[in-house]
Motif scaffolding. Structure first.
Motif, PDB file in Angstrom:
ATOM      1  N   ALA A 150       4.341   7.196   6.359  1.00  0.00           N
ATOM      2  CA  ALA A 150       4.248   6.010   5.497  1.00  0.00           C
ATOM      3  C   ALA A 150       5.034   6.207   4.203  1.00  0.00           C
ATOM      4  CB  ALA A 150       2.789   5.691   5.194  1.00  0.00           C
ATOM      5  N   LEU A 151       4.968   7.407   3.642  1.00  0.00           N
ATOM      6  CA  LEU A 151       5.766   7.686   2.445  1.00  0.00           C
ATOM      7  C   LEU A 151       7.250   7.510   2.732  1.00  0.00           C
ATOM      8  CD1 LEU A 151       4.174  10.932   0.926  1.00  0.00           C
ATOM      9  CD2 LEU A 151       3.898   8.590   0.107  1.00  0.00           C
ATOM     10  N   ASN A 152       7.696   8.025   3.863  1.00  0.00           N
ATOM     11  CA  ASN A 152       9.120   8.032   4.191  1.00  0.00           C
ATOM     12  C   ASN A 152       9.702   6.669   4.513  1.00  0.00           C
ATOM     13  OD1 ASN A 152       9.305  10.798   3.816  1.00  0.00           O
ATOM     14  ND2 ASN A 152       8.914  11.265   5.967  1.00  0.00           N
ATOM     15  N   TYR A 153       8.875   5.718   4.839  1.00  0.00           N
ATOM     16  CA  TYR A 153       9.371   4.394   5.234  1.00  0.00           C
ATOM     17  C   TYR A 153      10.074   3.651   4.098  1.00  0.00           C
ATOM     18  CZ  TYR A 153       8.405   3.170  10.027  1.00  0.00           C
ATOM     19  OH  TYR A 153       8.471   3.058  11.383  1.00  0.00           O
ATOM     20  N   VAL A 154       9.606   3.834   2.878  1.00  0.00           N
ATOM     21  CA  VAL A 154      10.207   3.129   1.737  1.00  0.00           C
ATOM     22  C   VAL A 154      10.499   4.157   0.651  1.00  0.00           C
ATOM     23  CG1 VAL A 154       9.125   0.917   2.283  1.00  0.00           C
ATOM     24  CG2 VAL A 154       7.956   2.503   0.756  1.00  0.00           C
ATOM     25  N   TYR A 155      11.309   3.774  -0.318  1.00  0.00           N
ATOM     26  CA  TYR A 155      11.665   4.709  -1.380  1.00  0.00           C
ATOM     27  C   TYR A 155      11.491   4.091  -2.770  1.00  0.00           C
ATOM     28  CZ  TYR A 155      14.318   7.837  -4.365  1.00  0.00           C
ATOM     29  OH  TYR A 155      14.695   8.654  -5.383  1.00  0.00           O
ATOM     30  N   LYS A 156      12.298   3.101  -3.079  1.00  0.00           N
ATOM     31  CA  LYS A 156      12.265   2.521  -4.423  1.00  0.00           C
ATOM     32  C   LYS A 156      10.923   1.897  -4.753  1.00  0.00           C
ATOM     33  CE  LYS A 156      17.193   1.785  -4.851  1.00  0.00           C
ATOM     34  NZ  LYS A 156      18.286   0.824  -4.993  1.00  0.00           N
ATOM     35  N   GLU A 157      10.215   1.432  -3.744  1.00  0.00           N
ATOM     36  CA  GLU A 157       8.914   0.802  -3.957  1.00  0.00           C
ATOM     37  C   GLU A 157       7.904   1.785  -4.571  1.00  0.00           C
ATOM     38  OE1 GLU A 157      10.831  -1.268  -0.374  1.00  0.00           O
ATOM     39  OE2 GLU A 157      10.810   0.732  -1.273  1.00  0.00           O
ATOM     40  N   TRP A 158       8.073   3.086  -4.319  1.00  0.00           N
ATOM     41  CA  TRP A 158       7.180   4.115  -4.856  1.00  0.00           C
ATOM     42  C   TRP A 158       7.585   4.587  -6.260  1.00  0.00           C
ATOM     43  CZ3 TRP A 158       3.095   4.467  -1.901  1.00  0.00           C
ATOM     44  CH2 TRP A 158       3.164   4.520  -0.500  1.00  0.00           C
ATOM     45  N   ASN A 159       8.837   4.428  -6.610  1.00  0.00           N
ATOM     46  CA  ASN A 159       9.397   5.053  -7.814  1.00  0.00           C
ATOM     47  C   ASN A 159       8.660   4.688  -9.085  1.00  0.00           C
ATOM     48  OD1 ASN A 159      12.995   4.942  -6.982  1.00  0.00           O
ATOM     49  ND2 ASN A 159      11.321   6.030  -6.014  1.00  0.00           N
ATOM     50  N   TYR A 160       8.468   5.698  -9.924  1.00  0.00           N
ATOM     51  CA  TYR A 160       7.898   5.570 -11.273  1.00  0.00           C
ATOM     52  C   TYR A 160       6.505   4.953 -11.283  1.00  0.00           C
ATOM     53  CZ  TYR A 160      12.759   6.564 -12.066  1.00  0.00           C
ATOM     54  OH  TYR A 160      14.009   7.130 -12.002  1.00  0.00           O
ATOM     55  N   LYS A 161       5.701   5.389 -10.331  1.00  0.00           N
ATOM     56  CA  LYS A 161       4.310   4.959 -10.259  1.00  0.00           C
ATOM     57  C   LYS A 161       3.431   6.202 -10.127  1.00  0.00           C
ATOM     58  CE  LYS A 161       5.513   0.596  -8.020  1.00  0.00           C
ATOM     59  NZ  LYS A 161       5.354  -0.220  -6.792  1.00  0.00           N
ATOM     60  N   PRO A 162       2.256   6.187 -10.740  1.00  0.00           N
ATOM     61  CA  PRO A 162       1.353   7.327 -10.613  1.00  0.00           C
ATOM     62  C   PRO A 162       0.500   7.224  -9.352  1.00  0.00           C
ATOM     63  CG  PRO A 162       0.382   5.735 -12.078  1.00  0.00           C
ATOM     64  CD  PRO A 162       1.732   5.184 -11.670  1.00  0.00           C
ATOM     65  N   CYS A 163       0.032   8.382  -8.929  1.00  0.00           N
ATOM     66  CA  CYS A 163      -0.887   8.403  -7.799  1.00  0.00           C
ATOM     67  C   CYS A 163      -1.935   9.481  -8.012  1.00  0.00           C
ATOM     68  CB  CYS A 163      -0.138   8.617  -6.488  1.00  0.00           C
ATOM     69  SG  CYS A 163       0.686  10.205  -6.330  1.00  0.00           S
ATOM     70  N   ALA A 164      -3.030   9.311  -7.319  1.00  0.00           N
ATOM     71  CA  ALA A 164      -4.128  10.266  -7.361  1.00  0.00           C
ATOM     72  C   ALA A 164      -4.678  10.404  -5.949  1.00  0.00           C
ATOM     73  CB  ALA A 164      -5.205   9.782  -8.327  1.00  0.00           C
ATOM     74  N   PHE A 165      -5.576  11.375  -5.785  1.00  0.00           N
ATOM     75  CA  PHE A 165      -6.085  11.669  -4.454  1.00  0.00           C
ATOM     76  C   PHE A 165      -7.607  11.748  -4.442  1.00  0.00           C
ATOM     77  CE2 PHE A 165      -1.792  13.139  -4.676  1.00  0.00           C
ATOM     78  CZ  PHE A 165      -1.249  12.749  -3.464  1.00  0.00           C
TER      79      PHE A 165
END
Length: 187
Positions: free
Chosen positions: A97-112
């Motif tokens: 799922a991470l690999n499917y898109v790129y720019k959509e993830w950029n410069y956003k924080p994430c947590a687990f």
């Protein structure tokens, strides 16, 4: 305008515990944060192993499943990945799922919010943090770790959080909001 947070169920395995843990965190985040929160289940996107002919940074998607996933990821300002551990690693559904898109993830924080056996999926989370940085995401330190979640389900399979899950969740949301506000200025 409130920031958008996606709580993403990362396992697609039949009989998974992830939805129970994710539903708890989703409701918790709605009550305890300044985010507009949505629950996203990777299983509903039916993403095959990466099948786009062009690199995702181009955003020239050919398949409807990719376009739908792109729209979903793009809507969020921050993510909480509800992540199990398979053989010390995140499930392949998460990586795919991470690999499917790129720019959509950029410069956003994430947590687990991690869950599993005695390690509570900490090893998987450490690997996942390395993966997300290659997509220009900022993984925050704060997390929620759930050991043996199958022992914390009620008779209706609802996850019953302990005090340390709740206090960890509060810290996670507080820090995630700070990073989401800061990184939004970069987009």
């Amino acid at each position: 305008m409130a920031l958008n947070l996606q709580v993403i169920i990362c396992s697609v395995r039949p009989g998974r515990v992830g939805p129970s843990v994710a539903n708890w965190f989703y409701e918790f985040a709605k009550e305890h944060s300044n985010f507009d929160v949505s629950l996203v289940d990777l299983a509903t996107f039916n993403l095959p192993m990466y099948d786009e002919p062009k690199h995702p940074r181009l955003q020239e998607y050919q398949h409807e499943h990719t376009k739908a996933w792109s729209r979903s990821v793009d809507r969020a300002d921050a993510y909480v990945f509800v992540l199990p551990e398979y053989n010390f690693c995140p499930p392949s559904s998460f990586t795919n799922a991470l690999n499917y898109v790129y720019k959509e993830w950029n410069y956003k924080p994430c947590a687990f919010v991690s869950y599993g056996g005695i390690s509570g999926s900490l090893r998987s989370t450490q690997v996942a943090k390395q993966l997300v940085t290659t997509l220009k995401m900022m993984p925050i330190l704060e997390s929620v770790m759930v050991q043996m979640p199958w022992n914390l389900l009620d008779e209706n399979k609802h996850f019953i959080a302990n005090e340390h899950h709740i206090s960890s969740g509060d810290s996670l949301l507080e820090e995630l909001e700070k990073w989401a506000k800061a990184l939004k200025t970069m987009r």
